[in-house]
Design a protein around this motif. Structure first.
Motif, mmCIF file in Angstrom:
data_model
loop_
_atom_site.group_PDB
_atom_site.id
_atom_site.type_symbol
_atom_site.label_atom_id
_atom_site.label_comp_id
_atom_site.label_asym_id
_atom_site.label_seq_id
_atom_site.Cartn_x
_atom_site.Cartn_y
_atom_site.Cartn_z
ATOM 1 N N ASP A 8 0.828 -1.202 0.000
ATOM 2 C CA ASP A 8 0.000 0.000 0.000
ATOM 3 C C ASP A 8 0.864 1.254 0.000
ATOM 4 O OD1 ASP A 8 -2.253 -1.581 0.039
ATOM 5 O OD2 ASP A 8 -2.570 -1.413 2.207
ATOM 6 N N SER A 9 1.975 1.207 0.766
ATOM 7 C CA SER A 9 2.871 2.354 0.827
ATOM 8 C C SER A 9 3.479 2.646 -0.546
ATOM 9 C CB SER A 9 3.976 2.102 1.852
ATOM 10 O OG SER A 9 4.898 3.158 1.863
ATOM 11 N N ARG A 10 3.828 1.595 -1.262
ATOM 12 C CA ARG A 10 4.410 1.798 -2.591
ATOM 13 C C ARG A 10 3.400 2.410 -3.557
ATOM 14 N NH1 ARG A 10 6.316 -3.334 -5.081
ATOM 15 N NH2 ARG A 10 4.340 -4.011 -4.241
ATOM 16 N N TRP A 11 2.159 1.972 -3.480
ATOM 17 C CA TRP A 11 1.155 2.528 -4.392
ATOM 18 C C TRP A 11 0.845 3.982 -4.045
ATOM 19 C CZ3 TRP A 11 0.018 0.556 -8.913
ATOM 20 C CH2 TRP A 11 0.250 -0.805 -9.130
ATOM 21 N N PHE A 12 0.897 4.336 -2.755
ATOM 22 C CA PHE A 12 0.717 5.736 -2.397
ATOM 23 C C PHE A 12 1.893 6.556 -2.917
ATOM 24 C CE2 PHE A 12 0.943 9.515 0.245
ATOM 25 C CZ PHE A 12 -0.391 9.901 0.335
ATOM 26 N N ALA A 13 3.116 5.991 -2.799
ATOM 27 C CA ALA A 13 4.288 6.682 -3.330
ATOM 28 C C ALA A 13 4.166 6.880 -4.837
ATOM 29 C CB ALA A 13 5.555 5.896 -2.989
ATOM 30 N N LEU A 14 3.599 5.884 -5.531
ATOM 31 C CA LEU A 14 3.393 6.019 -6.973
ATOM 32 C C LEU A 14 2.467 7.184 -7.283
ATOM 33 C CD1 LEU A 14 3.597 4.917 -9.894
ATOM 34 C CD2 LEU A 14 1.647 3.448 -9.368
ATOM 35 N N VAL A 15 1.408 7.344 -6.491
ATOM 36 C CA VAL A 15 0.481 8.459 -6.692
ATOM 37 C C VAL A 15 1.204 9.796 -6.531
ATOM 38 C CG1 VAL A 15 -1.557 9.618 -5.774
ATOM 39 C CG2 VAL A 15 -1.565 7.134 -6.039
ATOM 40 N N VAL A 16 2.072 9.888 -5.528
ATOM 41 C CA VAL A 16 2.816 11.128 -5.291
ATOM 42 C C VAL A 16 3.750 11.421 -6.468
ATOM 43 C CG1 VAL A 16 4.474 12.283 -3.795
ATOM 44 C CG2 VAL A 16 2.663 10.883 -2.792
ATOM 45 N N LEU A 17 4.476 10.404 -6.919
ATOM 46 C CA LEU A 17 5.375 10.596 -8.050
ATOM 47 C C LEU A 17 4.603 11.018 -9.303
ATOM 48 C CD1 LEU A 17 7.764 7.527 -7.625
ATOM 49 C CD2 LEU A 17 8.298 9.926 -7.167
ATOM 50 N N CYS A 18 3.461 10.389 -9.515
ATOM 51 C CA CYS A 18 2.663 10.719 -10.699
ATOM 52 C C CYS A 18 2.058 12.115 -10.601
ATOM 53 C CB CYS A 18 1.568 9.678 -10.908
ATOM 54 S SG CYS A 18 2.191 8.094 -11.533
ATOM 55 N N ALA A 19 1.780 12.584 -9.368
ATOM 56 C CA ALA A 19 1.294 13.957 -9.203
ATOM 57 C C ALA A 19 2.356 14.947 -9.662
ATOM 58 C CB ALA A 19 0.912 14.202 -7.747
ATOM 59 N N GLY A 20 3.617 14.672 -9.285
ATOM 60 C CA GLY A 20 4.699 15.526 -9.756
ATOM 61 C C GLY A 20 4.849 15.468 -11.260
#
Length: 480
Positions: A8-20
């Motif tokens: 779950d932490s990795r998928w949240f990190a993916l969302v953050v990276l994709c926001a950037g």
């Protein structure tokens, strides 16, 4: 932390990276809708107006390889955070610009920050999601953001320009950039770089950036000086010499910016070359298509954004989940071939749009085909481009993917805009009406764009190979 929590932490990190990434990619096209307003407000000429876009694309494309390599050396999370900070500050300057010079300079700095952040994102994703299935899903999300960001930018640009002013297409990046930074610091996993002792090829970065800048300048100015003029030939030759020097440097340097071994892979080399052609055709279409809707069909900025909405919907509906399943069923290579055919067909339809075009009859079918083709094509292409990258080279491979995307956009825009302008001016000199001449110029550019993507179809069929199916790897927690 349990395995599910790490996942779950990795998928949240993916969302953050994709926001950037969304903020960065969106900024490449959000300005297109506002170009007529910016031109009137700041007094740009038609040829000078292209530099509002190219001043962003050129440093972006030229510095991605250096940024990707530096991210491998010092840590990709550090490079991502630094890039977002530079990009956000430059966005504020763009919004405050009241002169041509300040806007172009701030756009250049934006491109630098965008390169720093975007160069490492795909490499971070590949590292966080090593398994074939989850990596395909993660790349599908990234591809949606990277591909849909361009069309979303057209809609957002229309809304902001119409509702407030063109300055807000840049101001909106500031809160997004600050929030992305705060979330990335806390939630995106970091990892140690391989160390500065490995070195970064600054000379190589200077050669490729200067070569690209001169190349785009040559094409843009060819409309003024003539394709066969001494100015065009000399500056063009200098650009070719610098790029040749870059290749030589990479072959002889102990610590190359772009290790040429990466290009020994048919999939890496072929997918990146195809991306140059695809993005050249599509980005030029966005730029000139927006001008066609504004100058010929007299759409306002909001209508232009809504006109391209099917592209965003098509990309969004296919990139998020559907593309991964289609790739698994038919193979990335086959999916990419079909996608390129759809994009080519959409561009061909645009060459037939008349001066009195109706949206549903003449525009909607073209943009729908483009959306479906891009939604299927970009995830497959990015998977192929990263298929043979090692862990140590994932940053530079990610930088290469982003470089070819931005180089394709910059060169495609320069070529298509120059050809359209020259053809229009020639028809005006013959006494053809302005609307007919402008439309004919756009038709020629759209036809060339279709030809570029069609060439991509040929390369995909003859060069690419379907990657071998890798076994799913066990979830390994990333180092923080």
């Amino acid at each position: 932390m349990s395995q599910n929590e790490r996942r779950d932490s990795r998928w949240f990190a993916l969302v953050v990276l994709c926001a950037g990434m969304l903020m960065i990619i969106l900024d490449g096209t959000i300005v297109n809708v506002a170009l007529p307003v910016i031109q009137a407000d700041l007094g740009f000429s038609q040829s000078g107006l292209a530099w509002v876009v190219n001043a962003y694309l050129i440093p972006f494309g030229g510095l991605l390889l250096l940024a990707g390599r530096t991210g491998d050396l010092v840590g990709r999370k550090r490079m991502f955070l630094g890039g977002i900070a530079v990009f956000t500050a430059a966005s504020l300057l763009c919004g405050l610009a009241t002169t041509q010079g300040l806007l172009i300079a701030a756009r250049f700095v934006q491109g630098v920050g965008g390169a720093m952040a975007a160069a490492v994102i795909l490499g971070m994703i590949v590292t966080m999601f090593p398994g074939r299935g989850e990596q395909a899903r993660a790349i599908g999300v990234f591809s949606f953001v990277a591909a849909a960001g361009g069309s979303i930018g057209l809609l957002a640009g229309g809304v902001l320009t119409e509702a407030i002013s063109w300055h807000w297409i840049f101001f909106v990046n500031v809160p997004i950039g600050v929030l992305t930074t705060l979330l990335a610091v806390r939630r995106v996993p970091g990892e140690q770089g391989i160390g500065l002792k490995e070195g970064a090829d600054v000379l190589g970065a200077l050669l490729v950036t200067t070569g690209l800048m001169l190349g785009v300048y040559t094409i843009v100015k060819a409309a003024d000086y003539g394709w066969g003029s001494a100015h065009t030939l000399l500056v063009g030759a200098a650009s070719v010499a610098l790029l040749a020097g870059f290749v030589t440097r990479q072959a002889t340097s102990a610590n190359p910016l772009l290790p040429l071994r990466i290009l020994r892979s048919r999939n890496v080399a072929g997918a990146n070359l195809i991306q140059v052609l695809l993005v050249a055709g599509m980005f030029g279409m966005f730029f000139l298509g927006a001008l066609y809707l504004e100058k010929v069909l007299h759409y306002d900025p909001l209508q232009i954004g809504l006109g391209f909405l099917p592209v965003a919907v098509g990309i969004g509906g296919l990139s998020l989940g559907v593309s991964a399943r289609v790739n698994a069923r038919f193979g990335e290579r086959n999916v990419l071939v079909a996608a390129l055919v759809l994009v080519t067909a959409g561009l061909v339809l645009f060459t037939r749009a008349p001066v009195d075009a109706g949206y549903l009859a003449d525009v909607f079918p073209a943009v729908t085909l483009l959306g479906i083709g891009a939604g299927l094509g970009f995830p497959a292409m990015m998977t192929l481009a990263m298929s043979d990258a090692t862990r140590d080279d994932s940053g530079v491979a990610s930088g290469l993917v982003n470089t070819t995307q931005q180089v394709g956009g910059a060169l495609g825009l320069a070529v298509l805009a120059t050809v359209a302008t020259a053809h229009t001016n020639g028809l005006l000199a013959e006494g053809i009406g302005r609307t007919e001449a402008v439309t004919s110029g756009f038709h020629l550019a759209f036809g060339i764009a279709a030809g570029l993507v069609a060439l991509g179809v040929v390369l995909a069929v003859t060069v690419l190979r379907q990657p071998k199916v890798a076994q799913e790897e066990e979830l390994v927690p990333a180092a923080v």
